[in-house]
Enzyme design. Structure first.
Site, short mmCIF file in Angstrom:
data_model
loop_
_atom_site.label_atom_id
_atom_site.label_comp_id
_atom_site.label_asym_id
_atom_site.label_seq_id
_atom_site.Cartn_x
_atom_site.Cartn_y
_atom_site.Cartn_z
N ARG A 37 0.84 -1.06 0.14
CA ARG A 37 0.05 -0.01 0.07
C ARG A 37 0.86 1.28 0.09
O ARG A 37 0.39 2.36 0.45
CB ARG A 37 -1.14 -0.04 1.22
CG ARG A 37 -1.96 -1.24 1.10
CD ARG A 37 -2.92 -1.11 2.18
NE ARG A 37 -3.71 -2.39 2.24
CZ ARG A 37 -4.79 -2.75 1.19
NH1 ARG A 37 -5.10 -1.90 0.35
NH2 ARG A 37 -5.60 -3.84 1.32
N HIS A 69 3.17 -11.08 -5.19
CA HIS A 69 2.10 -10.33 -5.63
C HIS A 69 2.57 -8.83 -5.58
O HIS A 69 3.11 -8.34 -4.65
CB HIS A 69 1.00 -10.53 -4.68
CG HIS A 69 -0.59 -9.90 -5.11
ND1 HIS A 69 -0.62 -8.88 -5.54
CD2 HIS A 69 -1.48 -10.70 -5.19
CE1 HIS A 69 -1.95 -8.61 -5.99
NE2 HIS A 69 -2.66 -9.76 -5.75
N TYR A 72 -1.24 -2.89 -4.71
CA TYR A 72 -2.58 -2.78 -4.94
C TYR A 72 -2.55 -1.31 -5.68
O TYR A 72 -3.48 -1.11 -6.33
CB TYR A 72 -3.40 -2.88 -3.62
CG TYR A 72 -3.55 -4.26 -3.37
CD1 TYR A 72 -3.81 -5.45 -3.96
CD2 TYR A 72 -3.54 -4.34 -2.00
CE1 TYR A 72 -4.12 -6.49 -3.51
CE2 TYR A 72 -3.73 -5.62 -1.30
CZ TYR A 72 -3.92 -6.82 -2.14
OH TYR A 72 -4.00 -7.96 -1.51
N HIS A 109 -2.53 -7.51 -10.91
CA HIS A 109 -3.99 -7.21 -11.18
C HIS A 109 -3.66 -6.33 -12.80
O HIS A 109 -2.93 -5.48 -12.64
CB HIS A 109 -4.88 -6.54 -10.60
CG HIS A 109 -4.91 -7.21 -9.21
ND1 HIS A 109 -5.84 -6.80 -8.09
CD2 HIS A 109 -4.83 -8.47 -9.12
CE1 HIS A 109 -5.84 -7.35 -7.24
NE2 HIS A 109 -5.27 -8.64 -7.78
N GLU A 145 -3.56 -11.79 -13.39
CA GLU A 145 -4.44 -12.29 -12.28
C GLU A 145 -5.91 -11.96 -13.01
O GLU A 145 -6.23 -10.77 -13.10
CB GLU A 145 -4.39 -12.02 -10.88
CG GLU A 145 -5.52 -12.55 -9.99
CD GLU A 145 -5.33 -11.96 -8.57
OE1 GLU A 145 -6.36 -12.10 -7.93
OE2 GLU A 145 -4.10 -11.61 -8.18
N ASP A 179 -7.97 -16.79 -10.21
CA ASP A 179 -8.54 -16.67 -8.83
C ASP A 179 -10.01 -17.38 -8.94
O ASP A 179 -10.66 -16.69 -9.68
CB ASP A 179 -8.38 -14.97 -8.31
CG ASP A 179 -8.78 -15.05 -7.05
OD1 ASP A 179 -10.18 -15.51 -6.74
OD2 ASP A 179 -8.34 -14.37 -6.09
N HIS A 182 -12.61 -14.77 -7.91
CA HIS A 182 -12.71 -13.68 -8.99
C HIS A 182 -13.53 -14.21 -10.55
O HIS A 182 -14.26 -13.72 -11.13
CB HIS A 182 -11.44 -13.16 -9.73
CG HIS A 182 -10.62 -12.31 -8.60
ND1 HIS A 182 -9.51 -12.16 -8.53
CD2 HIS A 182 -11.24 -12.10 -7.25
CE1 HIS A 182 -8.94 -11.29 -7.71
NE2 HIS A 182 -10.14 -11.45 -6.53
N HIS A 216 -5.20 -18.65 -7.31
CA HIS A 216 -5.65 -18.36 -6.02
C HIS A 216 -6.92 -19.15 -5.75
O HIS A 216 -7.95 -19.07 -6.41
CB HIS A 216 -5.94 -16.75 -5.93
CG HIS A 216 -4.74 -16.13 -6.20
ND1 HIS A 216 -4.70 -14.66 -6.32
CD2 HIS A 216 -3.37 -16.35 -5.94
CE1 HIS A 216 -3.58 -14.16 -6.38
NE2 HIS A 216 -2.79 -15.27 -6.18
N ASP A 229 -15.67 -8.91 -5.47
CA ASP A 229 -14.58 -9.46 -5.02
C ASP A 229 -14.69 -9.72 -3.56
O ASP A 229 -14.05 -8.85 -2.90
CB ASP A 229 -13.42 -8.87 -5.06
CG ASP A 229 -12.01 -9.59 -4.94
OD1 ASP A 229 -12.06 -10.43 -4.34
OD2 ASP A 229 -10.92 -8.87 -5.02
N HIS A 231 -13.96 -12.64 -0.72
CA HIS A 231 -13.33 -13.79 -0.64
C HIS A 231 -14.11 -14.61 0.54
O HIS A 231 -14.51 -14.04 1.52
CB HIS A 231 -11.96 -14.05 -0.34
CG HIS A 231 -11.03 -13.62 -1.35
ND1 HIS A 231 -9.70 -13.80 -1.46
CD2 HIS A 231 -11.39 -12.94 -2.58
CE1 HIS A 231 -9.35 -13.25 -2.66
NE2 HIS A 231 -10.35 -12.72 -3.49
N GLU A 261 -6.20 -17.39 -0.31
CA GLU A 261 -6.27 -16.00 0.12
C GLU A 261 -7.54 -16.14 0.90
O GLU A 261 -8.28 -14.93 1.07
CB GLU A 261 -6.27 -15.06 -1.14
CG GLU A 261 -4.96 -14.94 -1.78
CD GLU A 261 -5.22 -14.20 -3.00
OE1 GLU A 261 -4.06 -13.49 -3.30
OE2 GLU A 261 -6.25 -14.07 -3.76
#
Length: 280
Positions: A37, A69, A72, A109, A145, A179, A182, A216, A229, A231, A261
């Site tokens: 982040r 990964h 974001y 992403h 992804e 994923d 997703h 994922h 999204d 999970h 995840e």
């Protein structure tokens, strides 16, 4: 053989990630190679790198089974050229970090058009960034992804991912991570053998199993095609355990990292054991 793990913490240093994976019985794992982040981070030290590699040796986890990964914050499809360049610079920094650690796969992403440019232009922006990143780095495979399709996020249709891959000049440096949450949000079903075979046959026809570099494994709080999204722990959502049994018995996906995840990390060890128990 199936390689199963989770996206583990790298708190205190990236070298802790292999040890955290070992604690949950994983033989694969995902991690952030910097704070996900924040735009910038201090360089990896020689000590960080040496400890990371030593801990891989100690745990017996191979570099091929690590799926890093990216941040974001990165949006390679950004409509603003200056902000897209900022994302590209950060993306290349993450690739370089992976190269130093010996990590071979970097999951990302694809990008978002933010309702300011067409989806087609956004996909083109992503492809151009990938080509530049590949030309200016040496080894890491860049793993697209699929997304849930929330808001203006692209990559929720196999055809969108296939378009990006078609535009990438060096196919050896590009891969795909499915994923499950997703994909289900995007309308792809895994819940029965027939549904799984239809989904993966479409994936193979449109993209190709040869590009599948990781998965994922997440259940979802939302029903098929909702494009959210959210999970959930395995078997506690709309996908159900049969979806993951189908995946664990697909011989086309041996030796790629299968990464949890799911939302309750306290049961990751149990979920890893459960996934392995599905293998016939």
């Amino acid at each position: 053989m199936k390689r199963v793990g989770a996206h583990v913490s790298a708190a205190g240093g990236v070298f802790n990630a292999p040890l955290n994976a070992q604690k949950i019985g994983a033989d694969a794992f995902a991690l952030f190679v910097k704070n996900q982040r924040q735009w910038s981070a201090k360089p990896l030290s020689d000590s960080d790198i040496a400890q990371f590699r030593a801990n891989l040796t100690t745990t017996g986890i191979r570099a091929e089974h690590i799926l890093a990964h990216d941040s974001y914050l990165i949006n390679l499809g950004h409509p603003d050229p200056a902000l897209r360049q900022k994302s590209l610079d950060a993306f290349i920094d993450e690739i370089n970090r992976c190269e130093k650690l010996g990590v071979k796969l970097l999951n990302f992403h694809p990008g978002s058009h933010l309702n300011e440019i067409s989806p087609q232009q956004c996909l083109q922006n992503i492809a151009e960034c990938l080509n530049f990143a590949i030309a200016n780095t040496s080894s890491v495979k860049l793993v697209i992804e699929n997304t849930a399709g929330q808001g203006s996020n692209l990559g929720f249709e196999f055809a969108q991912i296939a378009y990006i891959i078609a535009c990438v000049s060096d196919k050896a440096r590009i891969g795909v991570c499915i994923d499950t949450c997703h994909a289900f949000a995007g309308g792809y079903d895994f819940r029965t053998k027939d549904a799984y075979e239809r989904t993966m046959s479409e994936f193979d026809r449109v993209i190709g199993y040869k590009f599948l570099s990781g998965m994922h494994l997440n259940d979802t709080k939302n029903d098929l095609g909702v494009r959210k999204d959210r999970h959930e722990s395995l078997g506690r959502g709309f996908l159900g355990l049969a979806s993951f049994e189908n995946i664990m018995n697909d011989k086309n996906i041996d030796e790629i990292p299968l990464i949890l995840e799911t939302i309750d990390e306290s049961i990751w060890a149990e979920e890893i054991a459960l996934l392995r128990s599905f293998v016939r």
